[in-house]
Design a protein around this motif. Structure first.
Motif, PDB file in Angstrom:
ATOM      1  N   THR A 195      34.115 -27.438  11.992  1.00 57.62           N
ATOM      2  CA  THR A 195      35.479 -27.128  12.670  1.00 57.62           C
ATOM      3  C   THR A 195      36.348 -26.432  11.581  1.00 57.62           C
ATOM      4  N   VAL A 196      36.095 -26.536  10.207  1.00 55.65           N
ATOM      5  CA  VAL A 196      36.939 -25.994   9.481  1.00 55.65           C
ATOM      6  C   VAL A 196      36.084 -24.909   8.589  1.00 55.65           C
ATOM      7  N   ASN A 197      36.653 -23.857   8.095  1.00 54.89           N
ATOM      8  CA  ASN A 197      35.922 -23.008   7.247  1.00 54.89           C
ATOM      9  C   ASN A 197      36.425 -23.079   5.929  1.00 54.89           C
ATOM     10  N   LEU A 198      35.790 -23.754   5.102  1.00 56.42           N
ATOM     11  CA  LEU A 198      36.214 -24.253   3.786  1.00 56.42           C
ATOM     12  C   LEU A 198      36.497 -22.983   2.980  1.00 56.42           C
ATOM     13  N   GLY A 199      35.738 -22.004   2.703  1.00 51.75           N
ATOM     14  CA  GLY A 199      35.999 -20.789   1.945  1.00 51.75           C
ATOM     15  C   GLY A 199      37.372 -19.833   2.580  1.00 51.75           C
ATOM     16  N   GLU A 200      37.616 -19.766   3.874  1.00 53.97           N
ATOM     17  CA  GLU A 200      38.623 -19.318   4.380  1.00 53.97           C
ATOM     18  C   GLU A 200      40.003 -19.851   3.872  1.00 53.97           C
ATOM     19  N   VAL A 201      39.739 -21.425   4.102  1.00 53.40           N
ATOM     20  CA  VAL A 201      41.244 -22.149   3.789  1.00 53.40           C
ATOM     21  C   VAL A 201      41.470 -22.120   2.298  1.00 53.40           C
ATOM     22  N   ILE A 202      40.407 -22.123   1.476  1.00 55.90           N
ATOM     23  CA  ILE A 202      40.659 -22.020  -0.160  1.00 55.90           C
ATOM     24  C   ILE A 202      41.159 -21.086  -0.289  1.00 55.90           C
ATOM     25  N   ALA A 203      40.771 -19.528   0.436  1.00 62.38           N
ATOM     26  CA  ALA A 203      41.393 -18.585  -0.033  1.00 62.38           C
ATOM     27  C   ALA A 203      42.812 -18.478   0.281  1.00 62.38           C
ATOM     28  N   HIS A 204      43.253 -18.929   1.155  1.00 65.31           N
ATOM     29  CA  HIS A 204      44.735 -19.256   1.785  1.00 65.31           C
ATOM     30  C   HIS A 204      45.368 -20.266   0.793  1.00 65.31           C
ATOM     31  N   VAL A 205      44.945 -21.477   0.607  1.00 66.68           N
ATOM     32  CA  VAL A 205      45.975 -22.380  -0.182  1.00 66.68           C
ATOM     33  C   VAL A 205      45.418 -22.836  -1.525  1.00 66.68           C
ATOM     34  N   ILE A 226      45.462 -27.827   7.946  1.00 64.95           N
ATOM     35  CA  ILE A 226      45.363 -27.808   6.507  1.00 64.95           C
ATOM     36  C   ILE A 226      46.613 -26.812   6.033  1.00 64.95           C
ATOM     37  N   LEU A 227      46.454 -25.966   6.960  1.00 68.25           N
ATOM     38  CA  LEU A 227      47.713 -24.826   6.428  1.00 68.25           C
ATOM     39  C   LEU A 227      49.122 -25.294   6.721  1.00 68.25           C
ATOM     40  N   GLU A 228      49.085 -26.131   7.822  1.00 65.56           N
ATOM     41  CA  GLU A 228      50.321 -26.962   8.307  1.00 65.56           C
ATOM     42  C   GLU A 228      50.727 -27.809   7.216  1.00 65.56           C
ATOM     43  N   ALA A 229      49.744 -28.718   6.598  1.00 68.86           N
ATOM     44  CA  ALA A 229      50.008 -29.367   5.494  1.00 68.86           C
ATOM     45  C   ALA A 229      50.703 -28.881   4.188  1.00 68.86           C
ATOM     46  N   SER A 230      50.040 -27.583   4.148  1.00 66.83           N
ATOM     47  CA  SER A 230      50.616 -26.707   2.930  1.00 66.83           C
ATOM     48  C   SER A 230      51.869 -26.143   3.090  1.00 66.83           C
ATOM     49  N   ARG A 231      52.126 -25.667   4.548  1.00 68.87           N
ATOM     50  CA  ARG A 231      53.537 -25.270   4.866  1.00 68.87           C
ATOM     51  C   ARG A 231      54.549 -26.542   4.668  1.00 68.87           C
ATOM     52  N   ARG A 232      54.101 -27.726   4.917  1.00 69.65           N
ATOM     53  CA  ARG A 232      55.219 -28.632   4.776  1.00 69.65           C
ATOM     54  C   ARG A 232      55.457 -29.173   3.466  1.00 69.65           C
ATOM     55  N   GLY A 233      54.663 -28.567   2.510  1.00 63.92           N
ATOM     56  CA  GLY A 233      54.957 -28.803   0.912  1.00 63.92           C
ATOM     57  C   GLY A 233      53.959 -29.859   0.450  1.00 63.92           C
ATOM     58  N   TYR A 234      53.081 -30.550   1.204  1.00 68.97           N
ATOM     59  CA  TYR A 234      52.532 -31.649   0.862  1.00 68.97           C
ATOM     60  C   TYR A 234      51.474 -31.411  -0.292  1.00 68.97           C
TER      61      TYR A 234
END
Length: 237
Positions: free
Chosen positions: A226-236, A205-213
């Motif tokens: 295998t994905v921590n939803l709260g952690e990812v949401i906090a990032h992106v 998910i972070l890679e998709a964000s870095r690529r500007g998608y």
């Protein structure tokens, strides 16, 4: 980051590579699952009516209405939306924020134009489901002879602004998204596109964000832990 709930027979399920015979049930109360996503900070919800996609009919209407009543976040919905009456029902009556057209968009471009004429382009999304480079339809049970980039260009020409692009070979596999596919789209189109299929962990998910998608849909990776939803949401977000 958009969490996904796929509906079949009123339950929240995931299929493996779109195979209706390889189904895992994750919740018997999809509206409660939607509320859980909202509490985690999700800003959008992705719903798919798998019965509708397969049988060309809206079969989970009551469950969808229940989800709409339970959460306040925006919802996008796909599966079995193949005429303007169904679009009107979900957008105007149920309160769905945007619909995702699939099979109908490929077989009847005039229908897409009709939707875009009646509703703002932000409310009309098209699903581009890719199998071996070609567009699949009817709940992924049929593969057309239309190359996916040709289809994307056709959609762009008639005014579609957003697509959800799924690599069927990756969906439900937890093997990572097809970044080569998405880079090709990015380099050949100006449309916003949503990455769908294969996401396995936070890093994808972070890679998709870095690529500007534009966005990334997460389904099985959340359900399998295998994905921590709260952690990812906090990032992106």
């Amino acid at each position: 980051m958009i969490p996904a709930i796929d509906l079949k027979d009123g339950e929240a399920v995931r299929l493996y590579k779109g195979d209706y015979e390889q189904k895992t049930v994750y919740s018997y109360h999809p509206h409660k699952l939607a509320k859980e996503f909202e509490k985690m900070g999700a800003k959008y919800l992705h719903l798919v009516d798998l019965d509708g996609a397969k049988d060309a009919a809206a079969k989970n209407q009551e469950v969808i209405k229940k989800i709409r009543e339970t959460v306040s976040m925006p919802i996008e919905l796909g599966g079995g939306i193949r005429n303007i009456e169904t679009v009107d029902y979900y957008l105007s009556e149920v309160g769905i924020d945007r619909v995702i057209l699939g099979t109908a968009a490929l077989k009847d471009p005039q229908f897409v134009k009709e939707c875009l004429k009646k509703y703002d382009a932000s409310r009309i999304v098209v699903g581009v489901d890719v199998k071996d480079g070609y567009v699949s339809t009817s709940g992924w049970l049929e593969t057309s002879d239309i190359y996916y980039l040709d289809f994307i260009h056709q959609l762009e020409e008639i005014g579609v602004k957003t697509i959800v692009c799924t690599d069927i070979s990756k969906d439900g596999t937890l093997k990572g998204p097809s970044f080569d596919l998405y880079e090709t789209i990015k380099n050949n189109s100006n449309m916003d596109f949503v990455v769908s299929g294969g996401v396995k962990d936070n890093e994808d998910i972070l890679e998709a964000s870095r690529r500007g998608y534009y966005a990334c849909i997460v389904g099985k990776a959340f359900y399998e832990g295998t994905v921590n939803l709260g952690e990812v949401i906090a990032h992106v977000g």
